[in-house]
Design an enzyme around this catalytic site. Structure first.
Site, mmCIF file in Angstrom:
data_model
loop_
_atom_site.group_PDB
_atom_site.id
_atom_site.type_symbol
_atom_site.label_atom_id
_atom_site.label_comp_id
_atom_site.label_asym_id
_atom_site.label_seq_id
_atom_site.Cartn_x
_atom_site.Cartn_y
_atom_site.Cartn_z
ATOM 1 C CB SER A 64 -8.353 -14.222 -12.682
ATOM 2 O OG SER A 64 -7.792 -13.028 -13.093
HETATM 3 N N1 SAH Z 1 -2.983 -12.348 -13.672
HETATM 4 C C1 SAH Z 1 -2.654 -12.201 -12.312
HETATM 5 C C2 SAH Z 1 -4.025 -11.572 -11.656
HETATM 6 C C3 SAH Z 1 -3.865 -10.062 -11.843
HETATM 7 S S1 SAH Z 1 -4.580 -9.119 -10.702
HETATM 8 C C4 SAH Z 1 -2.638 -13.762 -11.887
HETATM 9 O O1 SAH Z 1 -2.871 -14.656 -12.810
HETATM 10 O O2 SAH Z 1 -2.613 -14.059 -10.783
HETATM 11 C C5 SAH Z 1 -4.206 -7.614 -11.339
HETATM 12 C C6 SAH Z 1 -2.795 -7.467 -10.997
HETATM 13 O O3 SAH Z 1 -2.266 -6.144 -11.828
HETATM 14 C C7 SAH Z 1 -2.411 -6.844 -9.455
HETATM 15 O O4 SAH Z 1 -1.377 -7.651 -9.267
HETATM 16 C C8 SAH Z 1 -1.831 -5.564 -9.732
HETATM 17 O O5 SAH Z 1 -1.068 -4.910 -8.670
HETATM 18 C C9 SAH Z 1 -1.432 -5.393 -11.061
HETATM 19 N N2 SAH Z 1 -1.257 -3.963 -11.660
HETATM 20 C C10 SAH Z 1 -2.364 -3.035 -11.534
HETATM 21 N N3 SAH Z 1 -2.089 -1.927 -12.361
HETATM 22 C C11 SAH Z 1 -0.885 -2.095 -12.794
HETATM 23 C C12 SAH Z 1 0.212 -1.479 -13.683
HETATM 24 N N4 SAH Z 1 -0.109 -0.264 -14.156
HETATM 25 N N5 SAH Z 1 1.215 -2.145 -14.068
HETATM 26 C C13 SAH Z 1 1.495 -3.349 -13.680
HETATM 27 N N6 SAH Z 1 0.663 -4.108 -12.963
HETATM 28 C C14 SAH Z 1 -0.553 -3.521 -12.470
#
Ligand code: SAH
Length: 217
Positions: A64
């Site tokens: 993000s």
């Molecule tokens: N917080 C992260 C950015 C998140 S991007 C950072 O600091 O880099 C969103 C992430 O959520 C992605 O990697 C995606 O694979 C994950 N995601 C999506 N659905 C999910 C679920 N049901 N359980 C766990 N992770 C999930």
């Protein structure tokens, strides 16, 4: 490949931009200063690590925008004794920021590749109070218990009741809510004695939260 050293100038501008955008919690600003974002981005993007923009990471996901990381963290009003759940570890950057401000972070990621990488980077910078789990944020084992704070970093159409039930009384959850292929709104939910108080904060755009662990080749 070793990371390129970021110039002090870049880091000063990074901090100034956060302050100018309205981030005022000193502990949050300090955490943003301490965590080396260049270690969480792809090596080709290291020169952009201190720009206020989201960047692509492996598995088609994103790290993000720093302002959003700081803003969501500030909105959680963390205290040192808190146990925090993050859904969507991605690069692990947000988990690192959280780890500076609370007792324990449990972070779930549905891609094994991302979970493994994040675990390595977090260990490398000494974030020993973060546990990265390869698993589904829509299906968190009961044994994990409840949390003082929950941060969802992937877009959800709705916040599942089962997730709200994982909040301690007085607990706070923050999540991007709305259509997964469009803009969402950042929603903050506080668990009160009588139920849940919901407030909308900012328009945002996140990658979707998808059910189940990811299939990887
Ligand atoms: N917080 C992260 C950015 C998140 S991007 C950072 O600091 O880099 C969103 C992430 O959520 C992605 O990697 C995606 O694979 C994950 N995601 C999506 N659905 C999910 C679920 N049901 N359980 C766990 N992770 C999930």
């Amino acid at each position: 490949m070793p990371s390129l050293p970021s110039t002090p100038q870049e880091k000063i501008v990074f901090q100034l931009n956060l302050r100018r955008s309205g981030i005022s919690d000193q502990a949050v600003l300090r955490a943003m200063e301490e965590v080396p974002r260049e270690l969480f981005v792809m090596s080709v993007d290291r020169i952009y690590a201190y720009r206020d923009t989201a960047l692509g990471i492996a598995c088609g996901q994103t790290i993000s925008q720093p302002f959003i990381v700081a803003y969501m963290t500030e909105q959680l009003q963390l205290r040192p004794e808190h146990r925090v759940l993050e859904i969507g570890t991605g690069s692990g950057y947000q988990a690192a920021i959280l780890s500076k401000l609370c007792r324990e972070v449990v972070s779930l990621e549905r891609f094994r590749t991302l979970a493994d990488r994040a675990r390595r980077v977090l260990a490398g910078i000494g974030c020993s109070n973060v546990e990265v789990i390869h698993g589904d944020g829509f299906d968190i084992p009961e044994t994990r218990g409840t949390f003082d704070r929950i941060m969802v970093t992937a877009a959800m159409e709705n916040i599942p009741d089962a997730l709200l039930e994982r909040l301690e009384p007085g607990g706070v959850l923050i999540a991007p809510v709305g259509p997964v292929d469009d803009r969402q709104v950042l929603v903050r939910v506080v668990r009160t004695d009588s139920g849940f108080k919901r407030e909308e904060l900012l328009p945002v755009r996140f990658v979707p939260a998808l059910p189940g662990v990811a299939r990887e080749l």
